[in-house]
Design a protein around this motif. Structure first.
Motif, short mmCIF file in Angstrom:
data_model
loop_
_atom_site.label_atom_id
_atom_site.label_comp_id
_atom_site.label_asym_id
_atom_site.label_seq_id
_atom_site.Cartn_x
_atom_site.Cartn_y
_atom_site.Cartn_z
N HIS A 1 0.84 -1.19 0.00
CA HIS A 1 0.00 0.00 0.00
C HIS A 1 0.88 1.24 0.00
N ILE B 1 -1.27 -1.22 -4.39
CA ILE B 1 -2.19 -0.07 -4.38
C ILE B 1 -1.37 1.21 -4.23
N ALA C 1 -4.26 0.54 -8.94
CA ALA C 1 -4.17 -0.77 -8.27
C ALA C 1 -3.91 -1.86 -9.29
#
Length: 424
Positions: free
Chosen positions: A106, A333, A366
């Motif tokens: 992330h 992401i 993503a």
């Protein structure tokens, strides 16, 4: 006993100031300087049987204690942590059940604006890197809030805040490192690796692997050194002058640690919050540290912002390519907290202030093989994590329509203010 007296003085002094100046923070640097002067006078007038360098060390220690106490009493407000859930509208992570548990990387670039706002050359570069690494860009992504300390808790908890909420920043900061998303990951046996910035709100939870925690990656240290007109950049510059090794910066820190991270057998989640492309100007377009160049860094320009965007995507490209050497099916992401405005933002202290539209136009991308969301769909930060995980959930969440945007006005030190729905 004489040496310990300053500790009692510091404690009593801070408690008195806290109660006398409870409602309004007069510059805390003013109090620091007063106490520093008193401590200096105390040590140099008292006759201790100490070597000079030890006396100097004691003074520095007491000044640091002084700063720490003042920071605690002024900038940390007590609140009932059990009531944190009352600031959010919902917690849909409780209803999420994944079919499988991929490794999740992330990346949160601070202030990365939507691709449509970039110059054409930058757009081509970003599209090429994302396409080469099988990443879908969501062209109509949006942040629900204009500031990091509001947006980051919202995106990690998958919810909007209650409307017309009177807020205190520390209350939000607590919900970043203890978010509903991270609790969901822990329940599903994820190992969390945490990369933070100097901002106190990005502080690591002790339950996680804290990857880049050191005394210099700290807002308190930075503020403390500023009192004595010392730049925190002097230390890595000094280190470079001795070792001649370029420092590892920003997302390259994750790249450097990948071998270590990969040794864990649990499913892995990497929280990579990076102070790019946000000011200050720290690296050029080739990721070379600016403080090693003779450049005057008086103001942050649009050109410098796009230099840092270029560096960010070079680092993303390197990182994703290395991840895929040992992980064939990761969920990557890229989700910025807010957009970026080059024109002056309004004064946040004015009630009913309206923030620039660009502050809400963030960047989200993503992994294509995990995505079931239309790339041109209007998707908000509050909904995105739930939406992408919903693609692989056995229990579908259907109420994800949190596209409302909110303005906020607040006072600094500490940040307290009010949220209200934005009038478009």
């Amino acid at each position: 006993i004489d040496i310990l007296k300053p500790v009692c003085f510091i404690l009593v002094f801070n408690i008195l100031i806290f109660f006398i100046n409870k409602n309004e923070l007069i510059s805390y640097k003013f109090f620091i300087l007063i106490k520093s002067l008193i401590i200096f006078l105390y040590f140099f007038t008292k006759k201790f049987i100490l070597k000079k360098y030890f006396k100097f060390l004691l003074i520095c220690t007491y000044l640091f204690i002084s700063f720490s106490f003042l920071n605690y009493f002024y900038l940390k407000k007590n609140f009932n942590k059990k009531e944190n859930n009352k600031i959010f509208i919902s917690n849909n992570f409780n209803n999420l059940k994944l079919k499988h548990y991929p490794n999740i990387y992330h990346i949160i670039p601070d202030g990365l604006t939507n691709i449509k706002n970039h110059p054409l050359e930058n757009q081509k570069m970003i599209k090429k890197i994302t396409e080469d690494n099988q990443l879908d860009i969501f062209t109509n992504s949006t942040s629900n809030y204009p500031n990091t300390f509001l947006s980051l808790p919202s995106l990690l908890n998958g919810s909007l805040f209650l409307e017309n909420l009177k807020f205190y920043e520390n209350q939000f900061n607590h919900t970043i490192k203890n978010s509903a998303f991270h609790n969901f990951l822990l329940k599903n046996n994820y190992k969390i690796f945490w990369y933070k910035t100097k901002w106190l709100g990005s502080k690591c939870n002790k339950k996680y692997q804290c990857m880049n925690s050191n005394i210099f990656e700290n807002e308190i240290t930075k503020s403390y050194l500023k009192i004595f007109n010392i730049s925190i950049r002097w230390f890595p510059k000094l280190k470079y002058s001795i070792t001649k090794k370029l420092p590892v910066t920003h997302l390259d820190l994750v790249h450097k640690d990948l071998d270590k991270i990969n040794k864990f057998s649990n499913p892995k989640y990497v929280f990579a919050y990076m102070n790019l492309p946000h000011s200050p100007y720290s690296v050029n377009q080739n990721c070379y540290p600016i403080y090693l160049l003779s450049i005057q860094n008086s103001s942050f320009t649009e050109n410098q912002y796009y230099h840092q965007v270029n560096c960010l995507f070079l680092q993303i490209d390197r990182l994703v390519k290395k991840i895929k050497q040992f992980d064939k099916n990761p969920l990557i992401i890229i989700q910025s907290d807010t957009g970026w405005s080059f024109s002056d933002n309004p004064d946040p202290k004015k009630p009913k202030v309206k923030w620039k539209n660009q502050q809400f136009e963030n960047f989200i991308a993503a992994s294509s093989n995990f995505n079931c969301i239309k790339k041109n769909k209007i998707i908000s930060n509050a909904d995105f994590l739930l939406s992408i995980l919903n693609c692989h959930s056995s229990s579908k969440i259907t109420n994800l329509k949190n596209n409302t945007m909110y303005d906020a006005y607040y006072d600094d030190h500490p940040k307290t203010g009010l949220l209200y729905k934005r009038n478009n």
